[in-house]
Design an enzyme around this catalytic site. Structure first.
Site, PDB file in Angstrom:
ATOM      1  CD  GLU A 166      -2.237   1.100   2.992  1.00 44.48           C
ATOM      2  OE1 GLU A 166      -2.562  -0.012   3.483  1.00 44.48           O
ATOM      3  OE2 GLU A 166      -2.347   2.169   3.614  1.00 44.48           O
ATOM      4  NE  ARG A 203       0.904   7.926   6.336  1.00 47.53           N
ATOM      5  CZ  ARG A 203       1.411   7.288   7.376  1.00 47.53           C
ATOM      6  NH1 ARG A 203       2.386   7.839   8.078  1.00 47.53           N
ATOM      7  NH2 ARG A 203       0.978   6.099   7.705  1.00 47.53           N
ATOM      8  CE  LYS A 246      -5.642   1.733   7.928  1.00 47.32           C
ATOM      9  NZ  LYS A 246      -4.590   2.279   7.043  1.00 47.32           N
TER      10      LYS A 246
END
Ligand SMILES: O=C(O)C(=O)C[C@H](O)[C@H](O)COP(=O)(O)O
Length: 207
Positions: free
Chosen positions: A40, A44, A127
């Site tokens: 993943e 950011r 998640k």
């Protein structure tokens, strides 16, 4: 009965924060040598989308995007080649866009209210973020009571020490985290350490 999903068969989902997209391929190859075949790539950092594009054609490797916050983020990561998207929280418009585009989507949840809302959006893989501070396995066991068909991807505080414990839980489908490819290991180009930590993670859950 869980529906098939792109991350089936991938017990580890490394969370990769890249400051330089050129590191993407060496890092992914180190993960793959260690036995981990997905990652993943977070949004950011500005390098995230370019890094996803660099990995889209890497053989035997599934690239996805993390920190996906808006439908526009979904569009740009899917354009770049992401095959699944992960969010820290639950946003209906992000989930709906991902479902419309046919990519995997794993939004973050932290409460029963959010699990309930995600289930109503048609999801059964979620998640759990931030898993450690929220209560870890204890919270997963508690949520599995009312939501037995939901399976979780704990993230946040998962480590070599607790990953196998999470993965032994029937309501956990995979674990995610940065411990096998930390920002520091990536920045210093220590692909040998990334490979070793990945191999150790895989070995800890292999029969
Ligand atoms: O970037 C995102 O979108 C996130 O949702 C957060 C990550 O999943 C966790 O920060 C990983 O946690 P650590 O393994 O403890 O570093």
């Amino acid at each position: 009965m869980a529906r098939p999903m792109i991350l089936d068969g991938q017990p580890f989902v490394p969370v990769i924060v890249l400051d330089d997209a050129e590191r993407a391929v060496p890092v992914a190859e180190a993960l793959r040598r260690g036995g981990i075949r997905c990652a993943e790539i977070t949004l950011r950092t500005p390098a995230g989308v370019e890094a996803i594009a660099a990995l889209r054609d890497l053989p035997d490797f599934i690239v996805g995007a993390g920190t996906v916050l808006t439908p526009e983020d979904v569009d740009r990561v899917v354009d770049a080649g992401a095959r699944f998207v992960v969010s820290p929280g639950l946003a209906d418009d992000v989930v709906e866009r991902a479902l419309a585009l046919g990519v995997g989507v794993v939004p973050g949840v932290a409460t029963a209210t959010e699990v309930q809302r995600a289930v109503r959006l048609g999801l059964d893989r979620l998640k759990l973020f931030p898993a450690g501070p929220l209560g870890g396995l204890g919270l997963i066991r508690a949520l599995a009571g009312p939501f037995p068909d939901v399976r979780f991807l704990p993230s946040g505080g998962v480590s070599a020490a607790n990953a196998a414990g999470y993965l032994a839980d029937p309501n956990v489908f995979a674990v995610s985290g940065s411990w096998m490819a930390t920002r520091e290991l990536i920045a210093t180009g220590d692909v040998d350490a990334i490979e070793r930590l990945s191999r150790e993670a895989v070995a800890a859950v292999s029969p």
